[in-house]
Enzyme design. Structure first.
Site, PDB file in Angstrom:
ATOM      1  N   GLU A  78      59.296  81.202  64.133  1.00  0.00           N
ATOM      2  CA  GLU A  78      59.714  80.475  65.336  1.00  0.00           C
ATOM      3  C   GLU A  78      61.007  81.049  65.912  1.00  0.00           C
ATOM      4  OE1 GLU A  78      57.911  78.365  66.778  1.00  0.00           O
ATOM      5  OE2 GLU A  78      56.454  77.783  65.234  1.00  0.00           O
ATOM      6  N   ARG A  88      53.196  63.041  68.478  1.00  0.00           N
ATOM      7  CA  ARG A  88      51.810  62.710  68.865  1.00  0.00           C
ATOM      8  C   ARG A  88      51.199  61.732  67.856  1.00  0.00           C
ATOM      9  NH1 ARG A  88      47.399  64.954  67.065  1.00  0.00           N
ATOM     10  NH2 ARG A  88      48.582  66.533  65.937  1.00  0.00           N
ATOM     11  N   CYS A 141      58.685  69.430  62.167  1.00  0.00           N
ATOM     12  CA  CYS A 141      59.091  70.824  61.903  1.00  0.00           C
ATOM     13  C   CYS A 141      60.223  71.244  62.831  1.00  0.00           C
ATOM     14  CB  CYS A 141      57.899  71.774  62.051  1.00  0.00           C
ATOM     15  SG  CYS A 141      56.725  71.589  60.698  1.00  0.00           S
ATOM     16  N   HIS A 165      55.838  78.814  60.816  1.00  0.00           N
ATOM     17  CA  HIS A 165      54.627  77.998  60.695  1.00  0.00           C
ATOM     18  C   HIS A 165      53.496  78.849  60.101  1.00  0.00           C
ATOM     19  CE1 HIS A 165      55.931  74.667  63.538  1.00  0.00           C
ATOM     20  NE2 HIS A 165      55.275  74.005  62.604  1.00  0.00           N
TER      21      HIS A 165
HETATM   22  N1  PCA Z   1      53.942  70.514  60.029  1.00  0.00           N
HETATM   23  C1  PCA Z   1      54.457  69.537  60.970  1.00  0.00           C
HETATM   24  C2  PCA Z   1      55.446  68.729  60.202  1.00  0.00           C
HETATM   25  C3  PCA Z   1      55.219  69.037  58.758  1.00  0.00           C
HETATM   26  C4  PCA Z   1      54.341  70.229  58.771  1.00  0.00           C
HETATM   27  O1  PCA Z   1      54.022  70.890  57.778  1.00  0.00           O
HETATM   28  C5  PCA Z   1      54.988  70.167  62.256  1.00  0.00           C
HETATM   29  O2  PCA Z   1      54.516  71.259  62.641  1.00  0.00           O
HETATM   30  O3  PCA Z   1      55.857  69.581  62.893  1.00  0.00           O
END
Ligand code: PCA
Length: 206
Positions: A78, A88, A141, A165
């Protein structure tokens, strides 16, 4: 040298979280650095608080927070965290904020200092689908990434940190309709190891 990897508890009705499963498979040392693993609650505010107390206690040189992004087909380092909470679905404590700030006094956004373009390059050299993402969303996240970058900016200027991610696992994807893209946990874990290697090399080159 110490590298901290964080993952999240399962959320949204899942029984596993692909991010933490990938972190479990990491070796105990990467590029000469000790690997520390930490599980964060998937809860607005609390995830960041648990992370900040670990920074205080462990004093890592590099921090890579990892989350699961169902629907994404690639590992995605990111670029930016934004000062916004917009959920959401409820988090694991039942909170569902809408259009709230994470830090009322904080800047609108922080950019990561992880070497994300080099991480992408290294993963692609190993045939792992990987691309830079310019949004970490507005769920937990992003909340944790913003808290990390805010803490680095205000308290830990020597620390390098950011967020990656990973896609969901095939065992999760096969139960969803429509079936989203997925990635084997070993491949996702290899991407996280490569990200650690690249980040530590960048710190050593400073
Ligand atoms: N994904 C979520 C929160 C925890 C996770 O593993 C997100 O993308 O915000």
């Amino acid at each position: 040298m110490k590298i901290l990897y964080t993952g999240f508890a399962p959320f949204g009705g899942e029984t596993i979280n692909a991010a933490y499963e990938a972190i479990r498979l990491l070796p105990d040392r990467i590029e000469g650095a000790d690997v520390v693993r930490l599980l964060l609650p998937t809860v607005f505010g609390e995830g960041g608080r648990v992370l900040l107390s670990a920074l205080e206690e462990k004093r890592p040189d590099v921090v890579i927070c990892v989350g699961e992004a169902s629907g994404r087909a690639a590992v995605t380092p990111e670029y930016v965290a934004i000062n916004c909470r917009n959920a959401r679905i409820p988090d694991n404590a039942g909170q569902q904020p809408f259009d709230e700030k994470i830090r009322p006094e904080g800047p609108d956004a922080y950019f990561t200092k992880l070497p994300i373009h080099d991480i992408v390059q290294r993963c692609l050299e190993h045939d792992i689908p990987c691309s830079v993402s310019y949004t970490a969303g507005t769920y937990v996240c992003n909340d944790v990434m913003y808290s990390l970058l805010h803490a680095i900016r205000t308290d830990w200027p020597e620390m390098t940190g950011g967020f990656i991610h990973v896609p969901c696992q095939p065992s999760q994807a096969k139960k969803k309709h429509p079936v989203p893209p997925s990635m084997d946990v070993r491949l996702a874990s290899m991407a996280l190891r490569l990200a650690g290697e690249v980040s530590i090399q960048a710190v050593n080159a400073k």
